[in-house]
Design a protein around this motif. Structure first.
Motif, PDB file in Angstrom:
ATOM      1  N   PRO A 156      43.255  52.006  38.018  1.00 29.39           N
ATOM      2  CA  PRO A 156      42.018  51.299  37.662  1.00 29.39           C
ATOM      3  C   PRO A 156      41.873  51.084  36.159  1.00 29.39           C
ATOM      4  O   PRO A 156      41.288  50.084  35.732  1.00 29.39           O
ATOM      5  N   GLU A 157      42.401  52.024  35.341  1.00 30.06           N
ATOM      6  CA  GLU A 157      42.280  51.847  33.886  1.00 30.06           C
ATOM      7  C   GLU A 157      43.012  50.585  33.414  1.00 30.06           C
ATOM      8  O   GLU A 157      42.619  49.959  32.426  1.00 30.06           O
ATOM      9  N   GLY A 158      44.079  50.236  34.098  1.00 31.42           N
ATOM     10  CA  GLY A 158      44.836  49.029  33.732  1.00 31.42           C
ATOM     11  C   GLY A 158      44.422  47.808  34.527  1.00 31.42           C
ATOM     12  O   GLY A 158      45.077  46.769  34.443  1.00 31.42           O
ATOM     13  N   GLY A 159      43.366  47.904  35.319  1.00 27.88           N
ATOM     14  CA  GLY A 159      42.872  46.759  36.084  1.00 27.88           C
ATOM     15  C   GLY A 159      43.561  46.556  37.420  1.00 27.88           C
ATOM     16  O   GLY A 159      43.303  45.571  38.115  1.00 27.88           O
ATOM     17  N   ILE A 160      44.494  47.484  37.808  1.00 30.53           N
ATOM     18  CA  ILE A 160      45.189  47.335  39.090  1.00 30.53           C
ATOM     19  C   ILE A 160      44.371  48.072  40.146  1.00 30.53           C
ATOM     20  O   ILE A 160      44.651  49.212  40.521  1.00 30.53           O
ATOM     21  N   THR A 161      43.331  47.397  40.613  1.00 31.75           N
ATOM     22  CA  THR A 161      42.384  47.999  41.543  1.00 31.75           C
ATOM     23  C   THR A 161      42.606  47.473  42.957  1.00 31.75           C
ATOM     24  O   THR A 161      43.279  46.461  43.167  1.00 31.75           O
ATOM     25  N   ARG A 162      42.004  48.186  43.912  1.00 30.19           N
ATOM     26  CA  ARG A 162      42.099  47.762  45.310  1.00 30.19           C
ATOM     27  C   ARG A 162      41.492  46.369  45.491  1.00 30.19           C
ATOM     28  O   ARG A 162      42.060  45.523  46.197  1.00 30.19           O
ATOM     29  N   GLU A 163      40.359  46.145  44.854  1.00 28.18           N
ATOM     30  CA  GLU A 163      39.676  44.851  44.983  1.00 28.18           C
ATOM     31  C   GLU A 163      40.548  43.710  44.479  1.00 28.18           C
ATOM     32  O   GLU A 163      40.569  42.619  45.059  1.00 28.18           O
ATOM     33  N   ARG A 164      41.302  43.966  43.414  1.00 25.49           N
ATOM     34  CA  ARG A 164      42.140  42.916  42.829  1.00 25.49           C
ATOM     35  C   ARG A 164      43.413  42.691  43.639  1.00 25.49           C
ATOM     36  O   ARG A 164      43.859  41.559  43.824  1.00 25.49           O
ATOM     37  N   VAL A 165      44.010  43.771  44.140  1.00 27.17           N
ATOM     38  CA  VAL A 165      45.298  43.666  44.832  1.00 27.17           C
ATOM     39  C   VAL A 165      45.128  43.137  46.247  1.00 27.17           C
ATOM     40  O   VAL A 165      45.951  42.356  46.728  1.00 27.17           O
ATOM     41  N   GLU A 166      44.066  43.525  46.944  1.00 24.66           N
ATOM     42  CA  GLU A 166      43.884  43.106  48.337  1.00 24.66           C
ATOM     43  C   GLU A 166      43.673  41.589  48.394  1.00 24.66           C
ATOM     44  O   GLU A 166      42.785  41.042  47.751  1.00 24.66           O
ATOM     45  N   GLY A 167      44.519  40.920  49.170  1.00 24.76           N
ATOM     46  CA  GLY A 167      44.481  39.452  49.267  1.00 24.76           C
ATOM     47  C   GLY A 167      45.384  38.764  48.262  1.00 24.76           C
ATOM     48  O   GLY A 167      45.540  37.541  48.298  1.00 24.76           O
ATOM     49  N   MET A 168      46.003  39.528  47.344  1.00 26.93           N
ATOM     50  CA  MET A 168      46.867  38.945  46.313  1.00 26.93           C
ATOM     51  C   MET A 168      48.159  38.416  46.955  1.00 26.93           C
ATOM     52  O   MET A 168      48.762  39.086  47.793  1.00 26.93           O
ATOM     53  N   PRO A 169      48.614  37.195  46.587  1.00 22.60           N
ATOM     54  CA  PRO A 169      49.919  36.713  47.069  1.00 22.60           C
ATOM     55  C   PRO A 169      51.034  37.663  46.630  1.00 22.60           C
ATOM     56  O   PRO A 169      51.000  38.199  45.521  1.00 22.60           O
TER      57      PRO A 169
END
Length: 767
Positions: free
Chosen positions: A444-457
């Motif tokens: 999460p500190e680097g912005g690699i969160t569940r919200e961002r990754v889920e649905g990502m191509p």
């Protein structure tokens, strides 16, 4: 009474037609009127002028023909001459001669002669009484009518070639409508081929047949000669049996033809549309029947019934399929009312829903729980209005409801397991080629969160993977596509979590859902951070290597210190002796080299003595070209003394992450080895830096003795050397330093040709 034959013979005296070849002075064609009058037998090329023309008139006639032969002017010559009849008497005719502007019988030097009798009073008094009576006939009562009629009219005489084929016709007279419809003016005395050389041949064939047989013809024909036009034509023969004259009546019907064609096109289009409509109706009925007979849904077509106020009071079953019929048991609903045959329709509010569809036109799609008559079933009801009809489908979804509940329970259980797992769990969907599910934030500190990754191509994940590990993830993907559901594929790779930090992860994959033997819908990946274990393993391995290398280095350094000290003392003594005797620039240069070399060796010995105390590389952003320049500078004396030609090919900034001093030592080792591999004064070293995708490739190439395969395989092993006095720790140290820089080194070598070291560094911006 005047006999008909007499009148016909008299009418045929109106005009004779002759076609004369003025080159050979032969008669090529004469119409039946002249043949009958003169009683002659005509063959092609006949020379019978002296037989039918009065001797006194023959020479003037022939002279006029010769003038027309030599003249190219389009003019008409005229004279009177006497022609001998079959009875032996002469009759005077007025002759008009002109060049015939058409090629007949492959002859172009033809003159057409039109002869009309000169009816003087003297001739009338002396001619046959019956003919005299014919001259006294009143004027043709229809002539004025022909001139005033709207239909086009012309009188023509057909001209045949020597084979009997109709090839042209002469206009004898025409009316005003003829000129208006054909745009031909003053046609009397002209032939059709002269007016329109390209007229279609079928016109002559039709007219020739009428002239020969005497049977009238009525036809419609299209011509492109005088514009694209249609004509309605009537042709009938006039005169005696031997006559070749016709009366032709015609009118242009182009607009009528166009209208007929449009009517035909419209009729054909309507016929096609009707056939298409019937075909579509049949196909629709067949499709509807097929759907009714094969679907698992219950289908009904209802007709709404309304009262005088237009309010829906009930529905009538018009059609149902066998699925719905089974639901109604022994009752056949077709033709009956909904309320009459449906027991619980109002209690379950189905009737109310159908009424809303009928009145508003809004379709419905709803689930209904039916727990009557020992049934506990779920049904999906869909209804849609089509004009006055309601199309209803009923589907038993009880099993789907049970499976959905089981799936929900299973998913809840899995979610509890997933939330308790120490690993990151990721599900990749290959239909959408995206991340369908991930159980937690990765960093999460680097912005690699569940919200961002889920649905990502899936392709957007690649930049987070180290460039040299991307082939591994592609290999893992291919392995999973081919694996069985109980097989597990595993790899280790580096992920970028923040800035330029790469950390090691273990990735295990397993098929989650397979559509068939050839397609995987989803697979699950278990991702675990193993960076600390990797660091520990790396440090243990490095410590083991360094403990061995350190012992050798200390022994080597201590042994080297004594002779090096002697060289340094000897150099100082020589330098002092040279200074006492005066300045000698040549020896001083080499003494300077000895000084620099001994100091450099002393530093290296100190480094070797301290190498057992391992310190990790500290990577900073540096310019690779500056490090290369420093390494070259430190090897410059050796390069100079060996007479080596150095070629450099780099002139840009190449940002990499490196421990500057360690990387200089590694490159210096390679450059020194390259210089030692070459012959004195013949050596060439090429140093080049080029950018390839996200990497910089540093190439150090020499033309030295090269290596075979066996030597290359052992090149970086500790204590291996091909030199007589080497100890084999230089290139092993180079490999260790490059591994700390995450740099890849490849060697290309051929005995007797040379060696090339290719070192790949990741760009600092892409790290």
């Amino acid at each position: 009474m005047i006999q008909k034959s007499v009148i016909e013979n008299a009418s045929e005296l109106k005009q004779f037609i002759l076609l004369i070849d003025v080159v050979g002075m032969h008669l090529e064609y004469a119409n039946p009127g002249l043949i009958s009058f003169a009683g002659i037998q005509l063959e092609a090329g006949s020379d019978i002028f002296d037989q039918i023309i009065h001797p006194d008139d023959l020479n003037p006639f022939l002279a006029q023909l010769r003038c027309l032969k030599d003249s190219e002017e389009k003019r008409t010559a005229q004279l009177n001459l006497r022609i001998k009849s079959s009875e032996g008497s002469y009759k005077e005719f007025s002759i008009k001669n002109r060049r015939y502007r058409h090629n007949l019988n492959n002859k172009s030097n033809l003159v057409i002669c039109l002869a009309e009798p000169v009816n003087s009073q003297h001739d009338i008094e002396n001619e046959d009484p019956s003919l005299k009576e014919a001259h006294d006939l009143p004027a043709n009562p229809y002539f004025d009518f022909l001139q005033q009629m709207n239909e086009a009219y012309c009188s023509i005489e057909i001209i045949f070639d020597n084979s009997g084929k109709p090839v042209d016709f002469l206009f004898l007279e025409s009316n005003q409508s003829f000129e208006q419809q054909t745009n031909f003016k003053d046609v009397e005395g002209m032939t059709m081929k002269e007016l329109s050389p390209n007229l279609e041949d079928h016109w002559f064939q039709i007219y020739g047949k009428v002239a020969i047989t005497g049977k009238p013809a009525k036809f419609q024909h299209f011509t492109e000669t005088n514009g694209e036009k249609w004509f309605d034509v009537s042709a009938l023969k006039t005169g005696s049996t031997s006559s070749r004259r016709l009366m032709v009546f015609f009118r242009e019907i182009t607009h009528i033809k166009h209208a007929e064609e449009e009517i035909l096109r419209t009729r054909e289009m309507l016929r096609n549309e009707i056939e298409q409509g019937e075909r579509e109706l049949r196909e629709s009925n067949q499709l509807l029947q097929s759907v009714f007979d094969t679907t698992d849904l219950g289908i009904a077509v209802l007709q709404r019934l309304v009262n005088k106020q237009g309010k829906v009071t009930d529905f009538r079953f018009l059609r149902i399929n066998k699925i719905l019929r089974r639901m109604y048991g022994e009752v056949d609903p077709v033709g009956k009312r909904y309320r009459e045959v449906t027991r619980y329709g109002e209690e379950l509010k189905i009737f109310e829903a159908l009424t809303a569809v009928a009145e508003t036109g809004k379709s419905i799609d709803t689930d209904i729980f039916y727990n009557k008559a020992d049934f506990n079933n779920w049904f999906r009801l869909k209804a849609k209005r089509e004009k006055d009809l309601i199309i209803v489908t009923v589907e038993d979804i009880t099993q789907k409801k049970i499976e959905a509940k089981q799936l929900e329970d299973s998913l809840n259980f899995r979610k509890q397991l997933v939330s308790a797992s120490a690993e990151t769990i990721l599900i990749a969907n290959l239909n959408t080629f995206s991340v369908r599910y991930i159980n937690r934030d990765i960093f999460p500190e680097g912005g690699i969160t569940r919200e961002r990754v889920e649905g990502m191509p899936l392709q957007e994940i690649l930049p987070y993977i180290h460039p040299r590990d991307r082939e591994k993830i592609i290999y893992l993907h291919k392995q999973l596509l081919k694996s069985r559901e109980d097989e597990i594929a595993e790899i280790e790779l580096r992920l970028k979590l923040n800035g330029v930090v790469w950390e090691w992860f273990n990735v295990r994959g397993k098929v989650f859902h397979r559509k068939n033997d050839h397609w995987v819908d989803e697979y699950v990946l278990l991702v675990k951070n193993i960076n600390k274990q990797k660091d520990t393993q790396h440090e243990l391995l490095k410590a083991k290597k360094l403990s061995i290398e350190g012992e050798i280095a200390r022994t080597f350094a201590h042994e080297l210190r004594n002779p090096l000290a002697s060289i340094m003392v000897a150099t100082d003594v020589l330098e002092k002796q040279f200074n006492l005797g005066g300045y000698y620039p040549g020896p001083q240069k080499y003494l300077d080299i000895l000084n620099r070399s001994t100091h450099t060796l002393n530093k290296l010995i100190s480094h070797l003595l301290n190498s057992s105390n391992y310190s990790p590389a500290v990577l900073d952003k540096v310019n690779l070209s500056e490090i290369v320049e420093e390494a070259i500078s430190r090897a410059s004396d050796r390069i100079y003394l060996a007479g080596i030609q150095l070629n450099k090919n780099y002139n840009d900034t190449y940002p990499v992450l490196a421990d500057k001093e360690k990387l200089i030592i590694a490159l210096l080792n390679i450059i020194v080895n390259a210089s030692e591999a070459t012959k004195p004064d013949e050596g060439i070293i090429d140093i080049e830096i080029k950018e390839v995708n996200t990497e910089f490739i540093l190439s150090i190439k020499d033309n030295g003795h090269g290596m075979d395969k066996a030597q290359q395989e052992k090149l970086f092993d500790a204590f291996y050397t091909s030199k007589e006095e080497g100890v084999g720790i230089g290139l092993n140290s180079v490999k260790n330093i490059l591994e700390e820089h995450d740099a890849k080194i490849d060697v290309i070598s051929e005995p007797g040709v040379g060696t090339c070291f290719n070192i790949s560094f990741t760009r600092a911006e892409k790290s």
